[in-house]
Enzyme design. Structure first.
Site, mmCIF file in Angstrom:
data_model
loop_
_atom_site.group_PDB
_atom_site.id
_atom_site.type_symbol
_atom_site.label_atom_id
_atom_site.label_comp_id
_atom_site.label_asym_id
_atom_site.label_seq_id
_atom_site.Cartn_x
_atom_site.Cartn_y
_atom_site.Cartn_z
ATOM 1 N N SER A 118 40.893 42.804 39.797
ATOM 2 C CA SER A 118 42.330 43.095 39.681
ATOM 3 C C SER A 118 42.636 44.519 39.231
ATOM 4 O O SER A 118 43.485 44.738 38.351
ATOM 5 C CB SER A 118 43.017 42.101 38.740
ATOM 6 O OG SER A 118 42.937 40.841 39.283
ATOM 7 N N ASP A 163 47.004 37.479 38.438
ATOM 8 C CA ASP A 163 46.348 38.719 38.018
ATOM 9 C C ASP A 163 47.249 39.525 37.082
ATOM 10 O O ASP A 163 46.818 40.017 36.040
ATOM 11 C CB ASP A 163 46.007 39.586 39.243
ATOM 12 C CG ASP A 163 45.166 38.837 40.253
ATOM 13 O OD1 ASP A 163 44.630 37.760 39.905
ATOM 14 O OD2 ASP A 163 45.045 39.320 41.388
HETATM 15 C C1 GLA Z 1 44.155 37.192 44.206
HETATM 16 C C2 GLA Z 1 45.665 37.055 44.020
HETATM 17 C C3 GLA Z 1 45.986 36.018 42.953
HETATM 18 C C4 GLA Z 1 45.266 34.700 43.230
HETATM 19 C C5 GLA Z 1 43.787 34.941 43.510
HETATM 20 C C6 GLA Z 1 43.078 33.680 43.932
HETATM 21 O O1 GLA Z 1 43.551 37.718 43.066
HETATM 22 O O2 GLA Z 1 46.225 38.296 43.648
HETATM 23 O O3 GLA Z 1 47.386 35.834 42.875
HETATM 24 O O4 GLA Z 1 45.876 34.002 44.263
HETATM 25 O O5 GLA Z 1 43.594 35.928 44.499
HETATM 26 O O6 GLA Z 1 43.090 32.749 42.921
#
Ligand code: GLA
Length: 343
Positions: free
Chosen positions: A108, A150
């Site tokens: 993230s 995230d």
């Molecule tokens: C990405 C997205 C999140 C979530 C994950 C899977 O990180 O940004 O919102 O959906 O994938 O859990």
């Protein structure tokens, strides 16, 4: 010039321990903010947002209300532009961006950049509002219909705790991490190619299941029989069982103090990885091989892909030191903050 105009804004990345592809249908997730993140340091002033970075290439130079965030170059500037477009700040910002988060590794880094940017641009609201704004910014910047996990993990992190998030109410309940457990993140080395369109397709399947069946977090597995379309049924099966795994994982984690508790957490991780791979199809041979390799090592309780999948990282839970030399130990950390720095 007022000293408080010079600020440092920091936002952590996250690793998700349990509950992937559940947030887009208002389900449960259990991420933790980690001790790697994005820092913006600089001066709040003027009518432009000007950033350079030792971690990302190129310079970002934007007006306070960018019109097309998804077209900004260099690409990392899109996340900054997405935040500015949502926030329409009163003042600009001139400074530098430093990141300890490897981009593309599924920890993230874009959410951390958004959250740190919003704070640098003077957004001063509770973590849930910060996360909501940054989720919209991410969607605008990338065109990917991401959930809120995230951004909320980055905004609401609690040191020493994972976060049980209910993505319908946005309630965040900190769950203490046992000291006898180490969290290790291993990058698969495969950047998440095509993640945007693949993610959107997976989210659409999960949402189709929710439209047919209702709130998936409240259902049990027998309900999936009512879904005719095989691919939507598999998505329903993943989301319903994954929500239950989050409940089971959080409950076990909160009271975990023996190796049989840790083994139970590991079993839930194995079940989650299989469900993400088989029912949702978001794993790949590299991730599967990495998980298989990690879980047979002594002292490792469990491992699974973490985040969206399609590449990125695997998360493992193990005895302290069991994976020394493999991947990176991460600590559950507190969330984003902004403070003034002396000029
Ligand atoms: C990405 C997205 C999140 C979530 C994950 C899977 O990180 O940004 O919102 O959906 O994938 O859990």
């Amino acid at each position: 010039m007022n000293e408080a105009d010079y600020i440092k804004a920091y936002a952590p990345g996250r690793v998700n321990l349990m509950g992937d592809h559940t947030d887009t249908t208002g389900g449960l997730a259990l991420p933790m903010a980690i001790d790697l993140g994005v820092t913006l340091v600089g001066l709040r002033s003027g009518e432009r947002i000007s950033l350079r970075s030792d971690s990302f290439e190129g310079k970002v130079d934007l007006p306070l209300n960018p019109k097309s965030p998804s077209r900004v170059e260099p690409k990392w500037g899109r996340y900054v532009a997405g935040v500015a477009a949502e926030l329409e700040p009163a003042r600009g910002f001139m400074g530098i961006v430093v990141s300890s988060l490897p981009a593309g590794s599924g920890l993230s880094s874009s959410a951390a950049l958004e959250v740190a940017t919003a704070l640098a641009l003077d957004f001063d609201s509770p973590p849930v509002e910060l996360a909501r704004l940054c989720q919209r910014a991410e969607q605008r910047a990338s065109g990917v219909p991401c959930g809120i996990m995230d951004q909320l993990a980055s905004a609401a992190g609690v040191a020493g705790h994972a976060l049980l998030i209910d993505c319908t109410t946005l309630a965040v309940e900190p769950v203490p991490m046992p000291e006898a457990l180490e969290v290790v993140v291993v990058d698969s080395g495969k950047a998440r190619a095509l993640a945007g369109s693949a993610y959107a397709a997976v989210a659409a399947r999960c949402q189709a299941a929710a439209e047919l069946l209702g709130a998936l977090a409240k259902l049990d597995i027998a309900s999936v029989d009512a879904v005719e379309d095989e691919s939507v049924r598999a998505a329903a099966r993943h989301v319903i069982t994954e929500n239950q795994r989050v409940r089971d994982f959080a409950k076990t984690l909160a009271a975990a103090n023996s190796s049989s508790d840790f083994a139970q957490l590991g079993q839930l991780m194995a079940d989650s990885h299989r469900s993400l791979a088989v029912d949702l199809g978001v794993s790949n041979p590299t991730l599967d091989a990495l998980v298989a390799d990690l879980i047979q090592r002594p002292g490792v309780y469990g491992a699974r892909l973490t985040g969206a999948g399609f590449g990125g990282s695997v998360v493992a839970l193990c005895q302290p030191g069991a994976l020394d030399g493999t991947g990176r130990v991460v600590q559950a950390s507190s969330g984003a903050f902004c403070e003034s720095v002396p000029a």
